[in-house]
Design an enzyme around this catalytic site. Sequence first.
Site, mmCIF file in Angstrom:
data_model
loop_
_atom_site.group_PDB
_atom_site.id
_atom_site.type_symbol
_atom_site.label_atom_id
_atom_site.label_comp_id
_atom_site.label_asym_id
_atom_site.label_seq_id
_atom_site.Cartn_x
_atom_site.Cartn_y
_atom_site.Cartn_z
ATOM 1 N N PHE A 125 0.850 -1.192 0.000
ATOM 2 C CA PHE A 125 0.000 0.000 0.000
ATOM 3 C C PHE A 125 0.891 1.248 0.000
ATOM 4 C CE2 PHE A 125 -2.818 3.226 1.753
ATOM 5 C CZ PHE A 125 -3.924 3.052 0.942
ATOM 6 N N ASP A 196 1.490 -4.940 8.239
ATOM 7 C CA ASP A 196 0.336 -4.044 8.174
ATOM 8 C C ASP A 196 -0.902 -4.954 8.095
ATOM 9 O OD1 ASP A 196 -1.752 -2.371 7.387
ATOM 10 O OD2 ASP A 196 -0.464 -1.094 6.151
ATOM 11 N N TYR A 221 -10.917 1.568 10.893
ATOM 12 C CA TYR A 221 -12.176 1.902 10.192
ATOM 13 C C TYR A 221 -12.604 0.872 9.162
ATOM 14 C CZ TYR A 221 -8.473 3.951 7.238
ATOM 15 O OH TYR A 221 -7.337 4.154 6.512
ATOM 16 N N LYS A 222 -11.796 -0.180 8.967
ATOM 17 C CA LYS A 222 -12.151 -1.166 7.940
ATOM 18 C C LYS A 222 -12.997 -2.275 8.586
ATOM 19 C CE LYS A 222 -7.971 -0.166 5.284
ATOM 20 N NZ LYS A 222 -8.500 0.330 4.015
ATOM 21 N N ARG A 370 -13.250 -4.245 -6.563
ATOM 22 C CA ARG A 370 -13.008 -4.889 -5.263
ATOM 23 C C ARG A 370 -14.314 -5.127 -4.535
ATOM 24 N NH1 ARG A 370 -8.829 -2.133 -1.097
ATOM 25 N NH2 ARG A 370 -10.504 -0.626 -0.959
#
Length: 411
Positions: A125, A196, A221-222, A370
């Site tokens: 990322f 991560d 937040y995921k 996605r």
Amino acid sequence: MPTREQLAEWDAADPLAACRARFDLPTDVIYLDGNSLGPLPHAVKASLRRTVEVEWARGLITSWNRHQWVDLPEIVGGKIARLIGAEADEVVAADSTSINLFKLIAGALALRSDRRVIVSVVDNFPTDLYVAGGLIQLLGQGHELRLVPVDALPAAIDPSVALVMLTEVDYRTGARHDMAAITAAAHAAGALMLWDLAHSAGAFPVALNAADVDLAVGCGYKFLNGGPGAPAFLFVAKRHQADFHPALTGWFGHAEPFAFAPGYTPANGIRRMLCGTPSVLALAALDAALDAFADIDLDLVREKSVRLADAFISLVESHCGSFDLRLASPRDTPRRGSQVSFRHEQAYPIMQALIARGVIGDVRTPDILRFGLAPLYLRFTDMWDAAMVLQDVLEREDWRRPEHQTRAKVI
Ligand SMILES: Cc1ncc(COP(=O)(O)O)c(C=O)c1O
């Protein structure tokens, strides 16, 4: 390929089915983007109301002690620890993932001060790579960020390496690294290992200590559903804590913040990884969101995630196979996280057309559609319904409409 009737039977027998009621989901939406922003847990609304109206409004500054605001980073960290195979005193919730990366990479380089290389993969990322690059520039000590393709990783981990830094689940394809094997390879070369867990925490069981991991970060937040911009978390294995030098030496990481001493002395343990005043409202939201996991067996979550993904892949491939959609995720389940991605040249307008029909996923450049699969609230029948909408969008070429071509700021 399952029928809708079979999928409805799976829903009826699903031990996690009741968890859906914990979330405030719109009834006309199939939400396949919980890997980007989790939905609102009902408990968060009540918690925020209490925190604002009682703790802040009535308790004012006394709530730092009376309502344990001061301990929220560790309380919330302790709840996350259970989900990632860590001890409660190895995790704190604070800051953003990017800032936590900075803290951990800086500390790792100090622990391996005789080495100059950070290894990662080119597809990691971007924020992970940007933070490492920026820190290298700031240090000005000739460190190198060695970026390689995934299959060149073993050869890149040699005795010059201070730190291996990877995201466990690839944000584009959902491909999952072998955490235990790569961590062992890093250690064999004398390097530290930083994972991560942005796309792992809350999506399936993670076993940091069983894999002997040194350092980890992840998003709130995921899959943890802590709300937009929720605090992130960081993990430092207990064996490193006493020697870990906090690069951001703020007063909340001080041994005695309220002694107001002019010199910095780090707190014992994981608390030294804090920097400034905790973001109480955001931590209160994440704290309440994590309660949705309190009684959850993550092995069941993983099992359902795999079945959701397998069903979705087979439905999309059989119903949309003639439309040049190619599976971008590994077919092999152990190598997959909790998302399914397909490639298509028109990924962006196709996703906009899906969203307009209530099937919310997202896209990643250049050509990835996605679909995040969060087992706490998704139903097996959602996989059928989403695949049918996708088929319809492709058949009718809805995505050609002008309103689906304009790129928004956030995709
Ligand atoms: C793997 C990974 N790391 C980090 C981040 C984001 O970090 P931050 O919360 O600091 O923006 C994301 C966001 O999608 C991500 O996918």
